[in-house]
Design a protein around this motif. Structure first.
Motif, PDB file in Angstrom:
ATOM      1  N   ARG A   1      -2.125   5.491  13.227  1.00 43.50           N
ATOM      2  CA  ARG A   1      -2.033   4.064  12.900  1.00 43.50           C
ATOM      3  C   ARG A   1      -2.432   3.758  11.456  1.00 43.50           C
ATOM      4  N   ARG A   2      -3.021   4.715  10.757  1.00 47.49           N
ATOM      5  CA  ARG A   2      -3.471   4.456   9.392  1.00 47.49           C
ATOM      6  C   ARG A   2      -2.292   4.228   8.439  1.00 47.49           C
ATOM      7  N   ARG A   3      -2.504   3.345   7.479  1.00 49.18           N
ATOM      8  CA  ARG A   3      -1.465   3.055   6.493  1.00 49.18           C
ATOM      9  C   ARG A   3      -1.367   4.139   5.434  1.00 49.18           C
ATOM     10  N   VAL A   4      -2.503   4.753   5.105  1.00 52.10           N
ATOM     11  CA  VAL A   4      -2.541   5.741   4.027  1.00 52.10           C
ATOM     12  C   VAL A   4      -2.941   7.088   4.610  1.00 52.10           C
TER      13      VAL A   4
ATOM     14  N   GLN B   1       4.758  -7.582  -5.355  1.00 53.01           N
ATOM     15  CA  GLN B   1       5.104  -6.668  -4.273  1.00 53.01           C
ATOM     16  C   GLN B   1       4.328  -7.028  -3.017  1.00 53.01           C
ATOM     17  N   GLY B   2       4.750  -6.445  -1.890  1.00 53.45           N
ATOM     18  CA  GLY B   2       4.185  -6.794  -0.606  1.00 53.45           C
ATOM     19  C   GLY B   2       2.731  -6.388  -0.452  1.00 53.45           C
ATOM     20  N   LEU B   3       2.114  -6.961   0.549  1.00 52.07           N
ATOM     21  CA  LEU B   3       0.698  -6.732   0.821  1.00 52.07           C
ATOM     22  C   LEU B   3       0.409  -5.267   1.107  1.00 52.07           C
ATOM     23  N   GLN B   4       1.185  -4.662   2.001  1.00 48.46           N
ATOM     24  CA  GLN B   4       0.924  -3.278   2.394  1.00 48.46           C
ATOM     25  C   GLN B   4       1.128  -2.310   1.229  1.00 48.46           C
ATOM     26  N   MET B   5       2.138  -2.566   0.420  1.00 53.38           N
ATOM     27  CA  MET B   5       2.390  -1.688  -0.732  1.00 53.38           C
ATOM     28  C   MET B   5       1.274  -1.808  -1.758  1.00 53.38           C
ATOM     29  N   GLU B   6       0.812  -3.027  -1.987  1.00 52.81           N
ATOM     30  CA  GLU B   6      -0.276  -3.210  -2.942  1.00 52.81           C
ATOM     31  C   GLU B   6      -1.545  -2.521  -2.462  1.00 52.81           C
ATOM     32  N   TYR B   7      -1.793  -2.601  -1.170  1.00 53.89           N
ATOM     33  CA  TYR B   7      -2.965  -1.931  -0.595  1.00 53.89           C
ATOM     34  C   TYR B   7      -2.854  -0.414  -0.762  1.00 53.89           C
ATOM     35  N   SER B   8      -1.710   0.151  -0.393  1.00 53.56           N
ATOM     36  CA  SER B   8      -1.522   1.598  -0.502  1.00 53.56           C
ATOM     37  C   SER B   8      -1.633   2.069  -1.947  1.00 53.56           C
ATOM     38  N   ASP B   9      -1.015   1.327  -2.860  1.00 49.63           N
ATOM     39  CA  ASP B   9      -1.093   1.693  -4.275  1.00 49.63           C
ATOM     40  C   ASP B   9      -2.531   1.632  -4.780  1.00 49.63           C
ATOM     41  N   GLY B  10      -3.270   0.615  -4.334  1.00 46.41           N
ATOM     42  CA  GLY B  10      -4.665   0.483  -4.757  1.00 46.41           C
ATOM     43  C   GLY B  10      -5.527   1.634  -4.266  1.00 46.41           C
ATOM     44  N   VAL B  11      -5.324   2.051  -3.003  1.00 49.03           N
ATOM     45  CA  VAL B  11      -6.068   3.187  -2.455  1.00 49.03           C
ATOM     46  C   VAL B  11      -5.767   4.444  -3.265  1.00 49.03           C
ATOM     47  N   ARG B  12      -4.507   4.672  -3.554  1.00 45.42           N
ATOM     48  CA  ARG B  12      -4.130   5.872  -4.309  1.00 45.42           C
ATOM     49  C   ARG B  12      -4.731   5.868  -5.713  1.00 45.42           C
TER      50      ARG B  12
ATOM     51  N   VAL C   1     -15.903   7.340  -1.949  1.00 44.41           N
ATOM     52  CA  VAL C   1     -14.992   6.418  -2.613  1.00 44.41           C
ATOM     53  C   VAL C   1     -14.737   5.237  -1.687  1.00 44.41           C
ATOM     54  N   THR C   2     -14.645   4.063  -2.264  1.00 42.92           N
ATOM     55  CA  THR C   2     -14.366   2.842  -1.506  1.00 42.92           C
ATOM     56  C   THR C   2     -13.353   2.006  -2.275  1.00 42.92           C
ATOM     57  N   TYR C   3     -12.393   1.477  -1.553  1.00 46.96           N
ATOM     58  CA  TYR C   3     -11.431   0.557  -2.169  1.00 46.96           C
ATOM     59  C   TYR C   3     -11.314  -0.676  -1.281  1.00 46.96           C
ATOM     60  N   THR C   4     -11.392  -1.852  -1.900  1.00 50.29           N
ATOM     61  CA  THR C   4     -11.215  -3.115  -1.193  1.00 50.29           C
ATOM     62  C   THR C   4     -10.098  -3.896  -1.868  1.00 50.29           C
ATOM     63  N   LEU C   5      -9.131  -4.316  -1.093  1.00 48.74           N
ATOM     64  CA  LEU C   5      -8.002  -5.060  -1.634  1.00 48.74           C
ATOM     65  C   LEU C   5      -8.480  -6.408  -2.172  1.00 48.74           C
ATOM     66  N   PRO C   6      -8.189  -6.726  -3.443  1.00 51.90           N
ATOM     67  CA  PRO C   6      -8.644  -7.992  -4.013  1.00 51.90           C
ATOM     68  C   PRO C   6      -8.126  -9.194  -3.215  1.00 51.90           C
ATOM     69  N   SER C   7      -8.956 -10.198  -3.075  1.00 56.17           N
ATOM     70  CA  SER C   7      -8.587 -11.346  -2.242  1.00 56.17           C
ATOM     71  C   SER C   7      -7.438 -12.155  -2.820  1.00 56.17           C
ATOM     72  N   GLU C   8      -7.239 -12.087  -4.155  1.00 56.27           N
ATOM     73  CA  GLU C   8      -6.190 -12.884  -4.766  1.00 56.27           C
ATOM     74  C   GLU C   8      -4.881 -12.127  -4.926  1.00 56.27           C
ATOM     75  N   VAL C   9      -4.758 -10.976  -4.251  1.00 53.29           N
ATOM     76  CA  VAL C   9      -3.618 -10.101  -4.491  1.00 53.29           C
ATOM     77  C   VAL C   9      -2.279 -10.782  -4.242  1.00 53.29           C
ATOM     78  N   LEU C  10      -2.170 -11.604  -3.210  1.00 56.42           N
ATOM     79  CA  LEU C  10      -0.882 -12.196  -2.869  1.00 56.42           C
ATOM     80  C   LEU C  10      -0.417 -13.223  -3.899  1.00 56.42           C
ATOM     81  N   THR C  11      -1.342 -13.792  -4.665  1.00 62.45           N
ATOM     82  CA  THR C  11      -0.953 -14.793  -5.649  1.00 62.45           C
ATOM     83  C   THR C  11      -0.736 -14.187  -7.028  1.00 62.45           C
ATOM     84  N   THR C  12      -1.136 -12.951  -7.226  1.00 56.82           N
ATOM     85  CA  THR C  12      -1.002 -12.329  -8.547  1.00 56.82           C
ATOM     86  C   THR C  12      -0.020 -11.166  -8.558  1.00 56.82           C
ATOM     87  N   LYS C  13       0.396 -10.697  -7.408  1.00 57.45           N
ATOM     88  CA  LYS C  13       1.299  -9.559  -7.333  1.00 57.45           C
ATOM     89  C   LYS C  13       2.608  -9.952  -6.660  1.00 57.45           C
TER      90      LYS C  13
END
Length: 329
Positions: A205-208, A299-310, A285-297
């Motif tokens: 079930r993991r995205r990454v 691309q989609g939510l899931q892609m931004e999350y995956s890219d951020g983790v990488r 290592v820890t990554y947290t998706l920025p709260s303002e991501v949907l208003t500044t990016k």
């Protein structure tokens, strides 16, 4: 109007002249190719039986192979050199060939490094070295073809690599959060530690996730086809494994337009020395998706999350290895 007709006739005449020249050239090259193939075919018994095999004879043997078996258009030898690898196995450099009219027109030339092997019928071309691990196979391996030998050796190496990583992860964890004295190398793999354990619905079930394709290639699930040979793309023994362990993920879930919950990934990045079966160093290592991501990016939510983790994982690996090991995630 008369001038226009003359111009058209002139252009057509020039085109016919060019076409005639190309056709004559093609016929000349084809005849020369057939003559060369016939000459070399007559020499094959001598070339196969040559002992010792000279670089010149080896290149002639390769010419015959590419004219007959690979349908090359033009072949020639230039500064041929021969290097023994194993008993009955030689590495040849110096053959040049073109195998299409397009390549001939563009001046494209292939210059492969070839593996020659001595069998029951004498010397023959076994294949190109990049497919045969730089000609590291045994010509006398009980009838087992070179490609089968190479595939068998790759699988054995990859199985040993996974076993070494699994053993390393059972040992006491190191205190070092930076690895000293590393040398740059491309002989490495990236994987999740839980890939080596029992099947886990949570992992599915993991995205990454990392390492699934390579692992499933070597150890496909029952009933699933093998996508490619085990170890494909890894022509040399693996020196290091970058392993993500103790993974916790809260994938982002959009609750309403512009807002979401989750978007957090934590893990421990470990560098395993495959030859020593040890974890050399590790860091969290820890990554947290920025709260303002949907208003500044865009691309989609899931892609931004995956890219951020990488991005965060690559940064941690660079720090862990002092920039000596570069990985693609």
């Amino acid at each position: 109007m008369r001038l226009f007709r003359r111009l058209v006739v002139g252009i057509l005449g020039l085109a016919l002249l060019i076409a005639g020249g190309v056709a004559w050239r093609a016929m000349h090259v084809t005849r020369a190719r057939d003559r060369r193939a016939t000459e070399l075919r007559a020499q094959l018994p001598r070339l196969r039986a040559a002992e010792p095999l000279s670089a010149t004879d080896a290149c002639l043997l390769a010419e015959a192979h590419y004219l007959e078996r690979q349908h090359a258009l033009v072949t020639w030898c230039g500064d041929a050199s021969l290097e023994p690898v194993n008993p009955g196995v030689m590495k040849l450099m110096g053959l040049r060939y073109t195998n299409s009219w397009k390549q001939a027109i563009l001046g494209t030339v292939h210059a492969p490094t070839l593996c020659l092997a001595k069998g029951a019928e004498g010397w023959s071309v076994a294949g190109e070295s990049y497919r045969l691990e730089d000609c590291r196979f045994d010509a006398l391996a009980g009838g087992l073809e070179p490609e089968a030998q190479v595939a068998q050796a790759k699988r054995a190496r990859m199985e040993a690599m996974y076993a070494a990583v699994k053993e390393a992860l059972t040992k006491p964890e190191p205190l070092e959060d930076v690895c000293e004295g590393l040398h740059p190398t491309r002989a490495l793999v990236v994987m999740d530690a839980d890939l080596l354990g029992e099947e886990s619905p949570e992992r599915d079930r993991r995205r990454v996730r990392f390492g699934d394709l390579l692992y499933r290639t070597c150890f496909p699930k029952p009933g699933q086809p093998q996508l490619m040979p085990c170890g494909e793309g890894h022509g040399e023994p693996i020196a290091y494994a970058v392993v993500f362990d103790d993974i916790q993920e809260e994938a982002p879930v959009e609750t309403r337009p512009g807002t979401f919950q989750g978007g957090r990934y934590t893990a421990t990045v470990k560098l395993v020395d495959v030859r020593q079966h040890e974890v050399l160093c590790q860091r969290d290592v820890t990554y947290t998706l920025p709260s303002e991501v949907l208003t500044t990016k865009r691309q989609g939510l899931q892609m931004e999350y995956s890219d951020g983790v990488r991005r965060e994982l690559k940064k941690s690996i660079s720090t862990l290895t002092q920039g000596q090991l570069a990985v693609e995630l």
